[in-house]
Design a protein around this motif. Sequence first.
Motif, PDB file in Angstrom:
ATOM      1  N   HIS A  67     -30.767 128.343  33.913  1.00  5.85           N
ATOM      2  CA  HIS A  67     -30.305 129.462  34.738  1.00  5.85           C
ATOM      3  C   HIS A  67     -31.374 130.538  34.910  1.00  5.85           C
ATOM      4  CE1 HIS A  67     -26.180 127.949  34.845  1.00  5.85           C
ATOM      5  NE2 HIS A  67     -26.274 127.713  33.540  1.00  5.85           N
ATOM      6  N   SER A  68     -32.341 130.590  34.013  1.00  2.00           N
ATOM      7  CA  SER A  68     -33.385 131.607  34.130  1.00  2.00           C
ATOM      8  C   SER A  68     -34.490 131.200  35.099  1.00  2.00           C
ATOM      9  CB  SER A  68     -33.995 131.886  32.753  1.00  2.00           C
ATOM     10  OG  SER A  68     -34.596 130.712  32.222  1.00  2.00           O
ATOM     11  N   GLN A  69     -34.507 129.921  35.507  1.00  2.00           N
ATOM     12  CA  GLN A  69     -35.550 129.442  36.406  1.00  2.00           C
ATOM     13  C   GLN A  69     -35.193 129.768  37.850  1.00  2.00           C
ATOM     14  OE1 GLN A  69     -36.308 125.263  36.049  1.00  2.00           O
ATOM     15  NE2 GLN A  69     -38.003 125.248  37.520  1.00  2.00           N
ATOM     16  N   LYS A  70     -36.128 130.350  38.546  1.00  4.85           N
ATOM     17  CA  LYS A  70     -35.905 130.752  39.936  1.00  4.85           C
ATOM     18  C   LYS A  70     -36.416 129.715  40.929  1.00  4.85           C
ATOM     19  CE  LYS A  70     -34.143 134.633  38.610  1.00  4.85           C
ATOM     20  NZ  LYS A  70     -32.680 134.858  38.740  1.00  4.85           N
ATOM     21  N   ASP A  71     -37.444 128.956  40.554  1.00  7.79           N
ATOM     22  CA  ASP A  71     -38.010 127.960  41.461  1.00  7.79           C
ATOM     23  C   ASP A  71     -37.223 126.654  41.386  1.00  7.79           C
ATOM     24  OD1 ASP A  71     -39.990 129.782  42.108  1.00  7.79           O
ATOM     25  OD2 ASP A  71     -41.321 129.065  40.504  1.00  7.79           O
ATOM     26  N   LEU A  72     -37.434 125.821  42.383  1.00  6.32           N
ATOM     27  CA  LEU A  72     -36.797 124.506  42.385  1.00  6.32           C
ATOM     28  C   LEU A  72     -37.363 123.650  41.259  1.00  6.32           C
ATOM     29  CD1 LEU A  72     -36.746 123.669  46.213  1.00  6.32           C
ATOM     30  CD2 LEU A  72     -34.777 124.202  44.776  1.00  6.32           C
ATOM     31  N   PRO A  73     -36.521 122.879  40.578  1.00  7.84           N
ATOM     32  CA  PRO A  73     -37.016 122.022  39.484  1.00  7.84           C
ATOM     33  C   PRO A  73     -37.652 120.740  40.003  1.00  7.84           C
ATOM     34  CG  PRO A  73     -34.656 121.768  39.683  1.00  7.84           C
ATOM     35  CD  PRO A  73     -35.046 122.813  40.702  1.00  7.84           C
ATOM     36  N   VAL A  74     -38.525 120.870  40.971  1.00  7.69           N
ATOM     37  CA  VAL A  74     -39.167 119.726  41.612  1.00  7.69           C
ATOM     38  C   VAL A  74     -40.672 119.905  41.516  1.00  7.69           C
ATOM     39  CG1 VAL A  74     -39.470 118.433  43.750  1.00  7.69           C
ATOM     40  CG2 VAL A  74     -37.239 119.383  43.189  1.00  7.69           C
ATOM     41  N   THR A  75     -41.348 118.861  41.084  1.00  6.11           N
ATOM     42  CA  THR A  75     -42.803 118.873  40.972  1.00  6.11           C
ATOM     43  C   THR A  75     -43.365 117.657  41.698  1.00  6.11           C
ATOM     44  OG1 THR A  75     -42.585 119.866  38.776  1.00  6.11           O
ATOM     45  CG2 THR A  75     -44.756 119.044  39.399  1.00  6.11           C
ATOM     46  N   ILE A  76     -44.420 117.869  42.454  1.00  3.33           N
ATOM     47  CA  ILE A  76     -45.105 116.782  43.159  1.00  3.33           C
ATOM     48  C   ILE A  76     -46.456 116.566  42.495  1.00  3.33           C
ATOM     49  CG2 ILE A  76     -46.168 116.079  45.326  1.00  3.33           C
ATOM     50  CD1 ILE A  76     -43.938 117.368  46.823  1.00  3.33           C
ATOM     51  N   TYR A  77     -46.722 115.307  42.164  1.00  4.57           N
ATOM     52  CA  TYR A  77     -47.978 114.944  41.518  1.00  4.57           C
ATOM     53  C   TYR A  77     -48.776 114.011  42.431  1.00  4.57           C
ATOM     54  CZ  TYR A  77     -45.932 116.632  37.121  1.00  4.57           C
ATOM     55  OH  TYR A  77     -45.349 117.397  36.139  1.00  4.57           O
ATOM     56  N   GLU A  78     -50.088 114.171  42.374  1.00  3.26           N
ATOM     57  CA  GLU A  78     -51.019 113.209  42.935  1.00  3.26           C
ATOM     58  C   GLU A  78     -51.754 112.529  41.786  1.00  3.26           C
ATOM     59  OE1 GLU A  78     -53.247 114.410  46.610  1.00  3.26           O
ATOM     60  OE2 GLU A  78     -52.568 116.397  45.984  1.00  3.26           O
ATOM     61  N   SER A  79     -52.387 111.436  42.083  1.00  7.68           N
ATOM     62  CA  SER A  79     -53.178 110.730  41.071  1.00  7.68           C
ATOM     63  C   SER A  79     -54.654 110.903  41.390  1.00  7.68           C
ATOM     64  CB  SER A  79     -52.806 109.247  41.023  1.00  7.68           C
ATOM     65  OG  SER A  79     -52.980 108.643  42.288  1.00  7.68           O
ATOM     66  N   GLU A  80     -55.421 111.262  40.371  1.00  5.47           N
ATOM     67  CA  GLU A  80     -56.860 111.435  40.520  1.00  5.47           C
ATOM     68  C   GLU A  80     -57.564 110.740  39.368  1.00  5.47           C
ATOM     69  OE1 GLU A  80     -57.812 115.545  40.793  1.00  5.47           O
ATOM     70  OE2 GLU A  80     -56.986 115.792  42.824  1.00  5.47           O
ATOM     71  N   LEU A  81     -58.778 110.311  39.633  1.00  3.43           N
ATOM     72  CA  LEU A  81     -59.581 109.627  38.629  1.00  3.43           C
ATOM     73  C   LEU A  81     -60.446 110.656  37.910  1.00  3.43           C
ATOM     74  CD1 LEU A  81     -60.001 106.676  37.694  1.00  3.43           C
ATOM     75  CD2 LEU A  81     -62.023 106.611  39.160  1.00  3.43           C
ATOM     76  N   HIS A  82     -60.159 110.879  36.637  1.00  7.15           N
ATOM     77  CA  HIS A  82     -60.902 111.836  35.824  1.00  7.15           C
ATOM     78  C   HIS A  82     -61.606 111.098  34.689  1.00  7.15           C
ATOM     79  CE1 HIS A  82     -58.676 115.796  37.022  1.00  7.15           C
ATOM     80  NE2 HIS A  82     -58.891 115.000  38.063  1.00  7.15           N
ATOM     81  N   VAL A  83     -62.695 111.676  34.242  1.00  6.73           N
ATOM     82  CA  VAL A  83     -63.419 111.136  33.092  1.00  6.73           C
ATOM     83  C   VAL A  83     -62.873 111.787  31.827  1.00  6.73           C
ATOM     84  CG1 VAL A  83     -65.668 110.880  31.985  1.00  6.73           C
ATOM     85  CG2 VAL A  83     -65.479 110.727  34.480  1.00  6.73           C
TER      86      VAL A  83
END
Length: 343
Positions: free
Chosen positions: A173-189
Amino acid sequence: MSAPSDAAASAQPAPAAAAAAAAATASSGLTFKLHPLVIVNVSDHYTRVKAQAAFSAEPASAGKAQASCSAEAPSEPAVPPRVFGCVIGVQRGRTVEIFNSFELVIDPVTGTLERAFLEKKLELYKKVFPDFYVLGWYSTGSDVQDTDMLIHKALMDINESPVYLLLNPAINHSQKDLPVTIYESELHVIDGGPQLIFVRSNYTIETVEAERISVDHVAHLKPSDGSSAATQLAAHLTGIHSAIKMLNSRVRVIQQYLGSMQKGDIPLDNSLLRQVSSLVRRLPAMESEKFQDDFLTEYNDTLLMTYLAMFTNCSSTMNELVEKFNTTYERTTARRGGRGAFM
């Protein structure tokens, strides 16, 4: 569909990779636009699966309670189910717009996608939405899981750079933003070696007129006391029906009283007649042209909504019939084709 062995071996991210995925931000420069229909679909998918899991767990818990009458330690809370699906939409240049989604079937043993179901769904959606493409997939949970990269890599033969939409079903109830996250995939070392990890991406909510009307309608039907929206609507309609029924009964009482007074069964009461006359004189005000126009408009809108619901039910039934017919026809055609090839 099973992922290649080398992909499966590298899909388990180390703790450092998980920390990097939680903190890193995508550097691709893509702009994501998310439509509310996708959020509603994912939420509905999770709610249905959770309700079905709770319903199937009730008989098992009842059997255990009957088999053991002694006091036992409280059982651990059930792990909330995870749901999976594909997100579809269009990509114009550097802008990715996610319009819709559909469910996926995951093998509960191996945790891999069922390729036949995915291809069938893609074929059906291509007939209705020829401009939409698979942009990625969705799931539910509070954070990225270690096994998510397996599913992500399995979709790379359809989209070489899929997106991952994660919906957190936990209520905060304290969260104001939508509980949705978008991720991309990246190649990291990481730790001296290249590794594919999830990185967060920013997005905006994009709506069209039909979606705004639908979301506004759902928001007005949102229950405030824990009861369902259907229950609240039924209670509202029941109250209106009771009020109309009470009004009808009182009008009948006045009508019967005036009829008895006209026949001479009841003595005249001038004071009561003046009150009835005053009430009747108010009725012509309801016969105005504006009232008739408003009434007919409301009546036609109600009939239109009723017809629309009937058409929707008929379309759904017809769609199920066509799918069953297509399945039967494909099997028959495959058998005939086999004999023809043999001949």
